[in-house]
Design a protein around this motif. Sequence first.
Motif, mmCIF file in Angstrom:
data_model
loop_
_atom_site.group_PDB
_atom_site.id
_atom_site.type_symbol
_atom_site.label_atom_id
_atom_site.label_comp_id
_atom_site.label_asym_id
_atom_site.label_seq_id
_atom_site.Cartn_x
_atom_site.Cartn_y
_atom_site.Cartn_z
ATOM 1 N N GLN A 85 0.846 -1.196 0.000
ATOM 2 C CA GLN A 85 0.000 0.000 0.000
ATOM 3 C C GLN A 85 0.880 1.244 0.000
ATOM 4 O O GLN A 85 1.922 1.303 0.659
ATOM 5 C CB GLN A 85 -0.910 0.025 1.222
ATOM 6 N N VAL A 86 0.529 2.210 -0.808
ATOM 7 C CA VAL A 86 1.257 3.472 -0.879
ATOM 8 C C VAL A 86 0.269 4.616 -0.690
ATOM 9 O O VAL A 86 -0.931 4.478 -0.910
ATOM 10 C CB VAL A 86 1.992 3.621 -2.229
ATOM 11 N N VAL A 87 0.787 5.765 -0.241
ATOM 12 C CA VAL A 87 -0.060 6.936 0.004
ATOM 13 C C VAL A 87 0.619 8.181 -0.540
ATOM 14 O O VAL A 87 1.840 8.286 -0.536
ATOM 15 C CB VAL A 87 -0.334 7.131 1.516
ATOM 16 N N PRO A 88 -0.150 9.134 -1.064
ATOM 17 C CA PRO A 88 0.440 10.421 -1.433
ATOM 18 C C PRO A 88 0.804 11.208 -0.187
ATOM 19 O O PRO A 88 0.050 11.260 0.772
ATOM 20 C CB PRO A 88 -0.668 11.106 -2.226
ATOM 21 N N ASP A 89 1.946 11.811 -0.197
ATOM 22 C CA ASP A 89 2.424 12.600 0.935
ATOM 23 C C ASP A 89 2.542 14.057 0.499
ATOM 24 O O ASP A 89 3.169 14.365 -0.495
ATOM 25 C CB ASP A 89 3.803 12.073 1.367
ATOM 26 N N HIS A 90 1.871 14.992 1.226
ATOM 27 C CA HIS A 90 1.979 16.388 0.866
ATOM 28 C C HIS A 90 2.130 17.242 2.121
ATOM 29 O O HIS A 90 1.739 16.855 3.210
ATOM 30 C CB HIS A 90 0.759 16.848 0.057
ATOM 31 N N GLN A 91 2.733 18.405 1.970
ATOM 32 C CA GLN A 91 2.923 19.331 3.078
ATOM 33 C C GLN A 91 2.613 20.746 2.612
ATOM 34 O O GLN A 91 2.792 21.086 1.450
ATOM 35 C CB GLN A 91 4.378 19.300 3.560
ATOM 36 N N LEU A 92 2.133 21.566 3.538
ATOM 37 C CA LEU A 92 1.911 22.982 3.239
ATOM 38 C C LEU A 92 3.214 23.733 3.474
ATOM 39 O O LEU A 92 3.813 23.664 4.546
ATOM 40 C CB LEU A 92 0.820 23.550 4.136
ATOM 41 N N ARG A 93 3.704 24.440 2.434
ATOM 42 C CA ARG A 93 4.934 25.205 2.553
ATOM 43 C C ARG A 93 4.685 26.593 1.990
ATOM 44 O O ARG A 93 4.350 26.736 0.812
ATOM 45 C CB ARG A 93 6.073 24.532 1.779
ATOM 46 N N HIS A 94 4.850 27.619 2.845
ATOM 47 C CA HIS A 94 4.672 29.001 2.425
ATOM 48 C C HIS A 94 3.288 29.229 1.815
ATOM 49 O O HIS A 94 3.125 29.924 0.820
ATOM 50 C CB HIS A 94 5.753 29.405 1.416
ATOM 51 N N GLY A 95 2.299 28.585 2.402
ATOM 52 C CA GLY A 95 0.935 28.786 1.948
ATOM 53 C C GLY A 95 0.552 27.983 0.734
ATOM 54 O O GLY A 95 -0.561 28.082 0.240
ATOM 55 N N LYS A 96 1.482 27.160 0.243
ATOM 56 C CA LYS A 96 1.172 26.350 -0.931
ATOM 57 C C LYS A 96 1.400 24.876 -0.591
ATOM 58 O O LYS A 96 2.156 24.542 0.313
ATOM 59 C CB LYS A 96 2.061 26.738 -2.111
ATOM 60 N N VAL A 97 0.730 24.024 -1.371
ATOM 61 C CA VAL A 97 0.890 22.586 -1.178
ATOM 62 C C VAL A 97 2.096 22.112 -1.973
ATOM 63 O O VAL A 97 2.179 22.334 -3.174
ATOM 64 C CB VAL A 97 -0.374 21.824 -1.619
ATOM 65 N N ILE B 75 -4.587 3.114 -2.616
ATOM 66 C CA ILE B 75 -3.589 2.946 -3.679
ATOM 67 C C ILE B 75 -2.643 1.810 -3.285
ATOM 68 O O ILE B 75 -2.091 1.803 -2.181
ATOM 69 C CB ILE B 75 -2.781 4.232 -3.905
ATOM 70 N N PHE B 76 -2.463 0.870 -4.210
ATOM 71 C CA PHE B 76 -1.565 -0.255 -3.972
ATOM 72 C C PHE B 76 -0.624 -0.424 -5.167
ATOM 73 O O PHE B 76 -1.018 -0.245 -6.323
ATOM 74 C CB PHE B 76 -2.352 -1.561 -3.780
ATOM 75 N N THR B 77 0.624 -0.769 -4.860
ATOM 76 C CA THR B 77 1.603 -1.106 -5.891
ATOM 77 C C THR B 77 1.726 -2.624 -5.966
ATOM 78 O O THR B 77 2.016 -3.283 -4.970
ATOM 79 C CB THR B 77 2.981 -0.501 -5.581
ATOM 80 N N LEU B 78 1.469 -3.152 -7.165
ATOM 81 C CA LEU B 78 1.575 -4.598 -7.388
ATOM 82 C C LEU B 78 2.883 -4.862 -8.134
ATOM 83 O O LEU B 78 3.199 -4.186 -9.117
ATOM 84 C CB LEU B 78 0.383 -5.081 -8.222
#
Length: 597
Positions: free
Chosen positions: A420-432, A452-455
Amino acid sequence: MNVRKLAQRFGFNTYGRKQLQCDLIAGCTVGIIAIPLGMAFAIASGVKPETGLYTTIIAGILISLFGGSRFQIGGPTGAFIPVLLAIVLQYGYDKLLVAGFLAGILLVVMGLLRLGALIRFIPRPVTVGFTAGIAVTIFTGQIGSFLGLTGLQRHESFLLNMKEIGLHLHTINLYSVAIALLCLTALLLIPRVLPRIPASLVGLLTATLFSVWLWSGKVATIGSAYGEIPAALPGLHGLDLSWSTIVLMIQPACIIALLGSIESLLSAVVADEMSGTRHRANRELIGQGIANMITPLFGGIPATGAIARTATNIKSGAFSKVSGIVHGLVVLLVLLLLAPYASAIPLSSMAPILMVVAWNMSERRSFAAILRLRNGDSLVLLVTFLLTVGTTLTLAVEVGLALSMIMFVYKSAAAQQIRQVVPDHQLRHGKVAPLSVHAGDSNTMHCERLSIFTLQGPLFFGSVNPFEQPEFVQAYRPEGVLLLRMGRVSLIDASGEARLRTLHNQISQHGGRLLLSGLVAQPLHLLKRSGLLHQIGEQCCFDHTGEAISAALQTDNRTCCINCAGGPYRECRALCTNSDRPSDSSERSVSAETAIL
């Protein structure tokens, strides 16, 4: 076909007096070498020595004419000895001729069906295992002749033959041992002192002269054991091709055809490596088949490409197929002129020749290298070797191939993973910041609508169903959107397609959606042919993971971004241009930008 193309096929496009001279020298050299080998191989196979000469002449010329290798030298070989001896002991000489004829038909059919390329898929541990086993069988089978033992009975079983030698050790003939040692000395010294002189012929002549001058009547000779060799080719030999005989001999014929195809194509590959040419595998099989269909009609035994003689042909300066034809004509000339003298050749002088052949064909270095791996290949090697020595080549090849297949399935199944994989995001300076796909776990999963899975690895009958793995069952929700990243799935068969279809049906029944990304050529083609791609919907298949995420999030405003701490967004967009297909990196990332409205 015009004359130019025909000339190119036979190597005559730049043929002249110089090239003819090279072919004559090479053909004469190989022909002289083939004479003692042909008789020795025939005797070891349980037939008269002249049959080896007939095979060398007829099969040698036909293989050169119709084969697909420019420098191939054909004739009786050591690899056939255990197989042919077993057939002679069990069925007799006449049935051996039928088996050889049927093997020729099978080889022609294999060539017409363009199966020459399939021979290379026979696992290396299997070929090394049975080749080493054949070498041991040949070597030990000559111990009795080397020692001049009398009263021996030949058996198919290796252990019974060893028992026979032990029971008859008291009949040792010291004159035979002296003759054998004399020939063996010549075989070992001549290549070092006079490398251009055929060592086997020198050893045979030396041993014969000593036998005639010093110990006449004290050692067994070809004449005393088999009678005088006729100084002519035989007439046509009728074959019993009744249906009952064909059914009886079809299995031995299959083994002869399989072994002959392997040996001939291996010899052709060696010739290519030495000469820089390229053989035609399917034509080579057809040529071998024609030779093995015609040779039994003259009483000859099965033949194939001979690696050592082919290598000698090239080293002697051969230019075209003419050298192979000359080699057969040289043996014919010797048969017509000198056959009566061959009756004086002592049988014990044949033993060291075959022992050296066995040593050279033993694949001892390859055997040791595979054995040092200490893995499944080592097991396949040992099993094939032991069965070749202890039982029959037929059983050894069958078990070796079956065991190799099991090992392959096991290794392929072990390579399959689902993560299983996941999107990783962070808020930086008001933007994603850009998203990257990484391995997820139950503590970081907050999205209840998108999984989401990687096969990875082949999805086939031998693999465990990835959709029944605990990691998958516990994490995915059939009522949501399931995205499978398929870029690392190299193969899907009917069983894998059925598992994927079951998953899609389950998701559809719960109102969810299945998305696929990164399908490579073979899985994509199979899913189209099976109709599953149409059932899933081609609009649900994407080249890139980012495109699939974007489509999933755009179609449902209830879908949450993973790692969003549970807060639903009215709209999420994921944009990605990186391919999901395999690359040089060990882990591929998917970049995206997300706008929160």
